[in-house]
Motif scaffolding. Structure first.
Motif, PDB file in Angstrom:
ATOM      1  N   GLY A   1       3.975  -8.267 -14.194  1.00  0.00           N
ATOM      2  CA  GLY A   1       4.304  -9.673 -14.474  1.00  0.00           C
ATOM      3  C   GLY A   1       2.935 -10.036 -13.296  1.00  0.00           C
ATOM      4  O   GLY A   1       2.142  -9.954 -13.398  1.00  0.00           O
ATOM      5  N   GLU A   2       3.398 -11.479 -12.367  1.00  0.00           N
ATOM      6  CA  GLU A   2       1.750 -12.529 -11.291  1.00  0.00           C
ATOM      7  C   GLU A   2       1.992 -11.606 -10.120  1.00  0.00           C
ATOM      8  O   GLU A   2       1.481 -11.795  -9.339  1.00  0.00           O
ATOM      9  N   GLU A   3       2.873 -10.559  -9.609  1.00  0.00           N
ATOM     10  CA  GLU A   3       2.783 -10.215  -8.686  1.00  0.00           C
ATOM     11  C   GLU A   3       2.116  -8.975  -8.244  1.00  0.00           C
ATOM     12  O   GLU A   3       2.210  -7.678  -9.338  1.00  0.00           O
ATOM     13  N   VAL A   4       0.760  -8.951  -8.092  1.00  0.00           N
ATOM     14  CA  VAL A   4      -0.187  -7.623  -7.614  1.00  0.00           C
ATOM     15  C   VAL A   4       0.678  -6.399  -5.926  1.00  0.00           C
ATOM     16  O   VAL A   4       1.022  -6.851  -5.542  1.00  0.00           O
ATOM     17  N   GLN A   5       0.648  -5.232  -6.967  1.00  0.00           N
ATOM     18  CA  GLN A   5       1.166  -4.083  -6.556  1.00  0.00           C
ATOM     19  C   GLN A   5      -0.108  -3.819  -4.676  1.00  0.00           C
ATOM     20  O   GLN A   5      -1.012  -3.483  -5.515  1.00  0.00           O
ATOM     21  N   THR A   6       0.845  -3.017  -4.043  1.00  0.00           N
ATOM     22  CA  THR A   6       0.051  -2.227  -3.040  1.00  0.00           C
ATOM     23  C   THR A   6      -1.438  -1.510  -3.662  1.00  0.00           C
ATOM     24  O   THR A   6       0.034  -0.161  -4.426  1.00  0.00           O
ATOM     25  N   PRO A   7      -1.695  -1.139  -3.298  1.00  0.00           N
ATOM     26  CA  PRO A   7      -2.514   0.214  -3.422  1.00  0.00           C
ATOM     27  C   PRO A   7      -1.978   1.431  -2.419  1.00  0.00           C
ATOM     28  O   PRO A   7      -1.650   0.813  -0.814  1.00  0.00           O
ATOM     29  N   VAL A   8      -1.876   2.520  -3.073  1.00  0.00           N
ATOM     30  CA  VAL A   8      -1.106   3.737  -2.275  1.00  0.00           C
ATOM     31  C   VAL A   8      -2.758   4.995  -2.553  1.00  0.00           C
ATOM     32  O   VAL A   8      -2.907   5.091  -2.870  1.00  0.00           O
ATOM     33  N   MET A   9      -2.499   5.381  -1.735  1.00  0.00           N
ATOM     34  CA  MET A   9      -3.305   6.465  -0.334  1.00  0.00           C
ATOM     35  C   MET A   9      -3.049   7.792  -0.068  1.00  0.00           C
ATOM     36  O   MET A   9      -1.974   7.522   0.748  1.00  0.00           O
ATOM     37  N   LEU A  10      -2.938   8.587  -1.239  1.00  0.00           N
ATOM     38  CA  LEU A  10      -2.533   9.744  -1.154  1.00  0.00           C
ATOM     39  C   LEU A  10      -3.651  10.836   0.011  1.00  0.00           C
ATOM     40  O   LEU A  10      -5.281  10.744  -0.406  1.00  0.00           O
ATOM     41  N   ALA A  11      -3.889  11.662   1.393  1.00  0.00           N
ATOM     42  CA  ALA A  11      -4.130  12.343   1.542  1.00  0.00           C
ATOM     43  C   ALA A  11      -4.226  13.797   2.232  1.00  0.00           C
ATOM     44  O   ALA A  11      -2.906  13.474   2.516  1.00  0.00           O
ATOM     45  N   ARG A  12      -4.911  14.707   2.148  1.00  0.00           N
ATOM     46  CA  ARG A  12      -4.295  15.863   2.227  1.00  0.00           C
ATOM     47  C   ARG A  12      -5.151  16.489   4.016  1.00  0.00           C
ATOM     48  O   ARG A  12      -6.310  14.890   4.339  1.00  0.00           O
ATOM     49  N   ALA A  13      -4.068  16.206   4.596  1.00  0.00           N
ATOM     50  CA  ALA A  13      -3.759  16.260   6.741  1.00  0.00           C
ATOM     51  C   ALA A  13      -3.155  17.033   7.028  1.00  0.00           C
ATOM     52  O   ALA A  13      -2.285  16.265   6.971  1.00  0.00           O
ATOM     53  N   GLU A  14      -4.485  17.485   8.102  1.00  0.00           N
ATOM     54  CA  GLU A  14      -3.005  18.251   8.892  1.00  0.00           C
ATOM     55  C   GLU A  14      -2.527  19.319   8.256  1.00  0.00           C
ATOM     56  O   GLU A  14      -1.353  19.644   8.887  1.00  0.00           O
ATOM     57  N   GLY A  15      -2.751  19.673   7.575  1.00  0.00           N
ATOM     58  CA  GLY A  15      -2.158  21.038   6.628  1.00  0.00           C
ATOM     59  C   GLY A  15      -0.656  20.326   5.480  1.00  0.00           C
ATOM     60  O   GLY A  15       0.040  21.216   5.045  1.00  0.00           O
ATOM     61  N   GLY A  16      -0.895  19.193   5.867  1.00  0.00           N
ATOM     62  CA  GLY A  16       0.006  18.298   5.379  1.00  0.00           C
ATOM     63  C   GLY A  16       0.052  17.427   3.549  1.00  0.00           C
ATOM     64  O   GLY A  16      -1.143  17.105   3.769  1.00  0.00           O
ATOM     65  N   TRP A  17       0.617  16.486   3.751  1.00  0.00           N
ATOM     66  CA  TRP A  17       0.027  14.892   2.824  1.00  0.00           C
ATOM     67  C   TRP A  17       0.046  13.625   4.110  1.00  0.00           C
ATOM     68  O   TRP A  17       1.531  13.239   4.494  1.00  0.00           O
ATOM     69  N   MET A  18      -0.718  13.000   4.208  1.00  0.00           N
ATOM     70  CA  MET A  18      -0.176  11.425   4.449  1.00  0.00           C
ATOM     71  C   MET A  18      -0.317  10.844   3.316  1.00  0.00           C
ATOM     72  O   MET A  18      -1.343  10.409   2.106  1.00  0.00           O
ATOM     73  N   VAL A  19       0.305   9.166   3.306  1.00  0.00           N
ATOM     74  CA  VAL A  19       0.741   8.239   2.135  1.00  0.00           C
ATOM     75  C   VAL A  19       0.299   6.626   3.016  1.00  0.00           C
ATOM     76  O   VAL A  19       0.932   6.398   4.157  1.00  0.00           O
ATOM     77  N   ASN A  20      -0.226   6.475   2.722  1.00  0.00           N
ATOM     78  CA  ASN A  20      -1.268   5.303   3.745  1.00  0.00           C
ATOM     79  C   ASN A  20      -1.181   5.295   4.942  1.00  0.00           C
ATOM     80  O   ASN A  20      -1.057   4.741   6.118  1.00  0.00           O
ATOM     81  N   GLY A  21      -1.790   6.452   5.311  1.00  0.00           N
ATOM     82  CA  GLY A  21      -1.955   7.178   6.293  1.00  0.00           C
ATOM     83  C   GLY A  21      -0.191   7.190   7.575  1.00  0.00           C
ATOM     84  O   GLY A  21      -0.460   7.402   8.707  1.00  0.00           O
ATOM     85  N   GLU A  22       0.518   7.545   6.922  1.00  0.00           N
ATOM     86  CA  GLU A  22       1.599   8.042   7.244  1.00  0.00           C
ATOM     87  C   GLU A  22       1.755   9.781   6.884  1.00  0.00           C
ATOM     88  O   GLU A  22       1.653   9.662   5.601  1.00  0.00           O
ATOM     89  N   LYS A  23       2.173  10.593   7.964  1.00  0.00           N
ATOM     90  CA  LYS A  23       2.522  11.477   6.886  1.00  0.00           C
ATOM     91  C   LYS A  23       4.208  11.895   6.251  1.00  0.00           C
ATOM     92  O   LYS A  23       4.529  11.067   6.913  1.00  0.00           O
ATOM     93  N   ILE A  24       3.513  12.086   5.329  1.00  0.00           N
ATOM     94  CA  ILE A  24       4.776  12.719   4.318  1.00  0.00           C
ATOM     95  C   ILE A  24       5.220  13.905   3.733  1.00  0.00           C
ATOM     96  O   ILE A  24       4.459  14.508   4.270  1.00  0.00           O
ATOM     97  N   ASP A  25       6.210  14.122   3.421  1.00  0.00           N
ATOM     98  CA  ASP A  25       6.814  15.636   3.487  1.00  0.00           C
ATOM     99  C   ASP A  25       6.027  16.108   2.181  1.00  0.00           C
ATOM    100  O   ASP A  25       6.276  15.750   0.944  1.00  0.00           O
ATOM    101  N   ALA A  26       5.197  16.971   2.415  1.00  0.00           N
ATOM    102  CA  ALA A  26       3.895  17.935   1.690  1.00  0.00           C
ATOM    103  C   ALA A  26       4.970  18.058   0.254  1.00  0.00           C
ATOM    104  O   ALA A  26       4.025  17.814  -1.550  1.00  0.00           O
ATOM    105  N   ALA A  27       5.815  18.516  -0.344  1.00  0.00           N
ATOM    106  CA  ALA A  27       6.375  19.062  -1.736  1.00  0.00           C
ATOM    107  C   ALA A  27       6.477  17.439  -2.324  1.00  0.00           C
ATOM    108  O   ALA A  27       6.399  18.032  -3.210  1.00  0.00           O
ATOM    109  N   THR A  28       6.589  16.736  -1.759  1.00  0.00           N
ATOM    110  CA  THR A  28       7.536  15.406  -2.331  1.00  0.00           C
ATOM    111  C   THR A  28       6.289  14.728  -2.745  1.00  0.00           C
ATOM    112  O   THR A  28       5.876  14.839  -4.076  1.00  0.00           O
ATOM    113  N   VAL A  29       4.884  15.218  -1.972  1.00  0.00           N
ATOM    114  CA  VAL A  29       3.907  14.586  -2.823  1.00  0.00           C
ATOM    115  C   VAL A  29       2.839  15.918  -3.766  1.00  0.00           C
ATOM    116  O   VAL A  29       2.479  15.178  -4.815  1.00  0.00           O
TER     117      VAL A  29
END
Length: 311
Positions: free
Chosen positions: A202-230
């Motif tokens: 609608g008129e609501e702007v959604q927040t961007p998401v940044m996925l990045a490899r880090a420390e052998g896993g993945w970070m989502v917006n700077g927070e470490k997340i389960d690698a299998a999910t990403v």
């Protein structure tokens, strides 16, 4: 009766019986029908020479052309990528000997079998201008098979209904609608990061998401997340397919959502999504492609995730 005479008579009897047995094998109606049924529509030696396939059915007229070992669908003088495996499977099916028993050789029966030019679906296979196969696909038989005949012949045969699926399918069934074709050879391990800019709701702007490899896993917006999910998400992006091709231009000004994929070779790929249609679809382009795709709501939801979707 001497031994030699008995032996001669026995040998003669064995010979007669052997000839009679061979005769039953050669002239047995079932065996003769089986031999007659063994048939291939396309000469196996010609299979590798096929350069075009033309299919005419009530839904569409489909023209497939082969260029540099890849198949394309011709639409309004433009070529769109086709499913190479589907084209190869059709050619292999036609060039392989199988049971296609003769059901009629009378021209009067062709209309009833749906094999006249005005009723049948038609398949023409060429090598350049040379016609390798011109055949008609008719009605379904009581056996569950379909009636088939070569153009110019009255001989009607029946064969597996699997052939009908290639002939009567819609044009879109031939498209290779992958956003990233197999030839790009992109893998999950080659992806180093993904930036997601979801389209507005609608008129609501959604927040961007940044996925990045880090420390052998993945970070989502700077927070470490389960690698299998990403990695499941990354695999879904690389395997994503459109619903159809769109024969229209796509302006960068109309982009409402974006996904940027960063690769280990220093390059990136960008998916741009346009405005939402009345049917909840969006036109999409990919930076490595000249085509415009339309994506369903289901696929858009799969691609444009929020940060919470990864938790």
């Amino acid at each position: 009766m001497t031994y030699n005479k008995k032996l001669t008579i026995l040998c003669s009897l064995v010979g007669v019986l052997a000839i009679a047995y061979i005769g039953t094998l050669v002239f047995d109606p079932e065996r003769m029908n089986a031999r007659d049924a063994a048939f291939a529509w396309l000469d196996a030696k010609s299979a590798s020479q096929v350069s075009s396939i033309e299919i005419s059915n009530p839904n569409d007229k489909i023209n497939l052309v082969k260029k540099n070992e890849a198949w394309f669908v011709e639409i309004d003088e433009r070529e769109y990528p086709a499913k190479n495996a589907r084209a190869s499977d059709l050619i292999n099916l036609l060039s392989k000997k199988d049971a296609y028993p003769v059901r009629s050789r009378e021209s009067a029966s062709l209309e009833q079998l749906g094999l006249t030019e005005d009723k049948a679906n038609r398949l023409v296979i060429r090598n350049g201008d040379a016609v390798l196969l011109d055949m008609f696909v008719g009605s379904e038989a009581a056996t569950g098979q379909i009636y088939l005949r070569k153009n110019g012949l009255n001989e009607a045969r029946t064969g597996s209904v699997s052939l009908d699926g290639y002939i009567t399918g819609r044009k879109v069934s031939w498209y290779n609608l992958r956003l990233f074709p197999e030839t790009e050879k992109l893998t999950v391990s080659s992806v180093q990061g993904i930036d997601i800019t979801p389209p507005p709701t609608g008129e609501e702007v959604q927040t961007p998401v940044m996925l990045a490899r880090a420390e052998g896993g993945w970070m989502v917006n700077g927070e470490k997340i389960d690698a299998a999910t990403v990695e499941s998400y990354v695999r879904g992006v690389l395997d994503a397919e459109g619903e159809d091709f769109v024969a229209s231009s796509f302006s960068a000004d109309s982009t409402e959502g974006k996904i940027v994929i960063y690769l280990d070779n220093g390059t990136n790929r960008t998916i741009n999504a346009g405005a939402l249609s009345d049917t909840d679809r969006r036109d999409v382009t990919v930076s490595s492609s000249d085509y415009v795709y339309t994506l369903s709501k289901w696929m858009l939801d799969r691609l444009f995730k929020s940060a919470d979707d990864f938790k």
